[in-house]
Design a protein around this motif. Sequence first.
Motif, PDB file in Angstrom:
ATOM      1  N   GLY A  60      -0.085 -22.112   2.487  1.00 54.94           N
ATOM      2  CA  GLY A  60       0.676 -21.009   2.621  1.00 54.94           C
ATOM      3  C   GLY A  60       1.962 -21.037   2.144  1.00 54.94           C
ATOM      4  N   GLU A  81     -13.244  -9.488   2.752  1.00 53.35           N
ATOM      5  CA  GLU A  81     -13.767  -8.582   1.500  1.00 53.35           C
ATOM      6  C   GLU A  81     -13.147  -8.668   0.356  1.00 53.35           C
ATOM      7  OE1 GLU A  81     -13.904  -4.806   2.912  1.00 53.35           O
ATOM      8  OE2 GLU A  81     -14.669  -4.843   4.795  1.00 53.35           O
ATOM      9  N   LEU A  82     -12.417  -9.506   0.265  1.00 48.50           N
ATOM     10  CA  LEU A  82     -11.614  -9.804  -0.943  1.00 48.50           C
ATOM     11  C   LEU A  82     -12.034 -11.155  -1.739  1.00 48.50           C
ATOM     12  CD1 LEU A  82      -9.413  -9.149  -2.841  1.00 48.50           C
ATOM     13  CD2 LEU A  82      -7.699  -9.820  -1.303  1.00 48.50           C
ATOM     14  N   LEU A 113      -4.567 -14.674   7.860  1.00 51.42           N
ATOM     15  CA  LEU A 113      -5.841 -14.112   8.403  1.00 51.42           C
ATOM     16  C   LEU A 113      -6.617 -14.315   6.946  1.00 51.42           C
ATOM     17  CD1 LEU A 113      -4.004 -10.874   9.714  1.00 51.42           C
ATOM     18  CD2 LEU A 113      -5.190 -12.826  11.001  1.00 51.42           C
ATOM     19  N   PHE A 139      -4.362 -13.499   3.786  1.00 45.19           N
ATOM     20  CA  PHE A 139      -3.086 -12.851   4.195  1.00 45.19           C
ATOM     21  C   PHE A 139      -2.301 -13.748   5.066  1.00 45.19           C
ATOM     22  CE2 PHE A 139      -0.276 -10.256   6.779  1.00 45.19           C
ATOM     23  CZ  PHE A 139       0.093  -9.401   5.874  1.00 45.19           C
ATOM     24  N   LEU A 151      -5.938 -16.852  -3.716  1.00 44.48           N
ATOM     25  CA  LEU A 151      -5.504 -15.362  -3.722  1.00 44.48           C
ATOM     26  C   LEU A 151      -4.844 -15.133  -2.129  1.00 44.48           C
ATOM     27  CD1 LEU A 151      -5.201 -12.835  -5.041  1.00 44.48           C
ATOM     28  CD2 LEU A 151      -7.533 -12.421  -4.627  1.00 44.48           C
ATOM     29  N   THR A 152      -3.474 -15.119  -2.361  1.00 48.71           N
ATOM     30  CA  THR A 152      -2.574 -14.921  -1.003  1.00 48.71           C
ATOM     31  C   THR A 152      -1.907 -13.591  -1.199  1.00 48.71           C
ATOM     32  OG1 THR A 152      -2.713 -17.340  -0.787  1.00 48.71           O
ATOM     33  CG2 THR A 152      -1.205 -15.972   0.679  1.00 48.71           C
ATOM     34  N   VAL A 153      -1.988 -12.643  -0.092  1.00 42.06           N
ATOM     35  CA  VAL A 153      -1.444 -11.754  -0.104  1.00 42.06           C
ATOM     36  C   VAL A 153      -0.051 -11.874   1.206  1.00 42.06           C
ATOM     37  CG1 VAL A 153      -1.050  -9.173   0.732  1.00 42.06           C
ATOM     38  CG2 VAL A 153      -3.171 -10.171  -0.567  1.00 42.06           C
ATOM     39  N   THR A 154       1.156 -11.659   0.916  1.00 40.76           N
ATOM     40  CA  THR A 154       2.096 -12.099   2.258  1.00 40.76           C
ATOM     41  C   THR A 154       2.768 -10.766   2.461  1.00 40.76           C
ATOM     42  OG1 THR A 154       3.943 -12.447   0.363  1.00 40.76           O
ATOM     43  CG2 THR A 154       2.787 -14.385   1.203  1.00 40.76           C
ATOM     44  N   GLY A 155       3.119 -10.694   3.552  1.00 42.54           N
ATOM     45  CA  GLY A 155       3.836  -9.473   4.177  1.00 42.54           C
ATOM     46  C   GLY A 155       3.845  -9.737   5.747  1.00 42.54           C
ATOM     47  N   LEU A 156       3.717  -8.897   6.443  1.00 44.83           N
ATOM     48  CA  LEU A 156       3.959  -8.503   7.827  1.00 44.83           C
ATOM     49  C   LEU A 156       2.771  -8.291   8.513  1.00 44.83           C
ATOM     50  CD1 LEU A 156       7.587  -6.853   8.447  1.00 44.83           C
ATOM     51  CD2 LEU A 156       6.928  -9.493   8.622  1.00 44.83           C
ATOM     52  N   CYS A 157       2.236  -9.127   9.312  1.00 47.97           N
ATOM     53  CA  CYS A 157       0.951  -8.762  10.504  1.00 47.97           C
ATOM     54  C   CYS A 157       1.308  -7.595  11.216  1.00 47.97           C
ATOM     55  CB  CYS A 157       0.325  -9.950  11.028  1.00 47.97           C
ATOM     56  SG  CYS A 157       1.434 -10.474  12.345  1.00 47.97           S
ATOM     57  N   ALA A 158       0.263  -7.159  11.679  1.00 48.91           N
ATOM     58  CA  ALA A 158       0.522  -6.088  12.896  1.00 48.91           C
ATOM     59  C   ALA A 158       1.303  -6.298  13.940  1.00 48.91           C
ATOM     60  CB  ALA A 158      -1.017  -5.563  13.349  1.00 48.91           C
ATOM     61  N   LEU A 202      -9.036 -12.457   4.378  1.00 46.03           N
ATOM     62  CA  LEU A 202      -9.570 -11.217   3.808  1.00 46.03           C
ATOM     63  C   LEU A 202     -11.007 -11.313   3.140  1.00 46.03           C
ATOM     64  CD1 LEU A 202      -6.212 -10.655   1.832  1.00 46.03           C
ATOM     65  CD2 LEU A 202      -6.769  -9.858   4.296  1.00 46.03           C
TER      66      LEU A 202
END
Lengths: 142, 142
Positions: free
Chosen positions: A77, A110-111, A106, A97, A131-138, A108
């Motif tokens: 991470g 499908e990715l 989490l 993610f 392949l890691t997408v960062t951001g804010l979870c729900a 992904l």
Amino acid sequence: MTMQGHALDLARDKIRGTGARMTAPRVQVLAAMLGTQRVLSHRDIEDMLGAARLDRVTLYRVLDWLVEQGLAHRIAGRDRVWRFSATGEAHETHGHFQCNRCGKILCLDELSAHSVPLRLPAGCRPERTELTVTGLCAECTV
Amino acid sequence: MTMQGHALDLARDKIRGTGARMTAPRVQVLAAMLGTQRVLSHRDIEDMLGAARLDRVTLYRVLDWLVEQGLAHRIAGRDRVWRFSATGEAHETHGHFQCNRCGKILCLDELSAHSVPLRLPAGCRPERTELTVTGLCAECTV
DNA sequence: GTTGTATATGCAACACAGTTGCGATTCCGT
DNA sequence: ACGGAATCGCAACTGTGTTGCATATACAAC
């Protein structure tokens, strides 16, 4: 408890399948991983085990061993902490993610990293693609 | 030396452009980053500065500040070490290759993270996408 | 140029993830 | 039940990165 019992049995089966020794730490750790969809850090697992606390070093070694045996996958991470998952075989090829606030990871599903067209510098031998997408979870979105 | 002189001038210009104070540590660090194509770790930069050694904490803070100002980008390697680069603005969107043996990181300019079709879990707000291929670099391939 | 002050630096001490060495324990084939 | 190799647990360590605070300094106002 039925769920956990099932995870314990499954863990035992998988460990038996490796031909190596079946020890309490290995069974407990693998069962904990099998009993959740989450991707767990060393610390997460320590907390989950609670009563059945085991040595930090042993936990690190069990995790290494599980990865070595192909029973778990390790992903990195952005917080410089290893996280582990026992679910399926797909963790090498799909993306993740990670939440910037709670650190949760989490999958992904499908990715697929295979869908990425690679063109590496000469002489480089690729082994894995992450392949890691960062951001804010729900939950952390305000 | 001409090369380094140019990097120093460029660094000073960029720092002046932020409106914040121009200090020796900031100029030195940014110049070091501008003078190379490589992606540098904290340790790499410490070694490069050599004579003009500055405090570890200061270096960490300068790096944070450069990232904050948009003058550098920070990427995470699998060895839980941050690496920094001052080149261009593209580091947020393109992929990287990290060698499993020497830890070196190369840029995959032709590999855009934007080319990856995202489908995130409900409620997730993506901010950045990181795409890292690991393996062996040309020099470490036997 | 001097001076005042917000800002940045340097030092010490700390936090945390992960590792190494080694003696004690335990699994498991015999 | 036994013996030995594999594993565990403890202690001490490494390395990256952080925090708090006193000191130094860039730069603007005079």
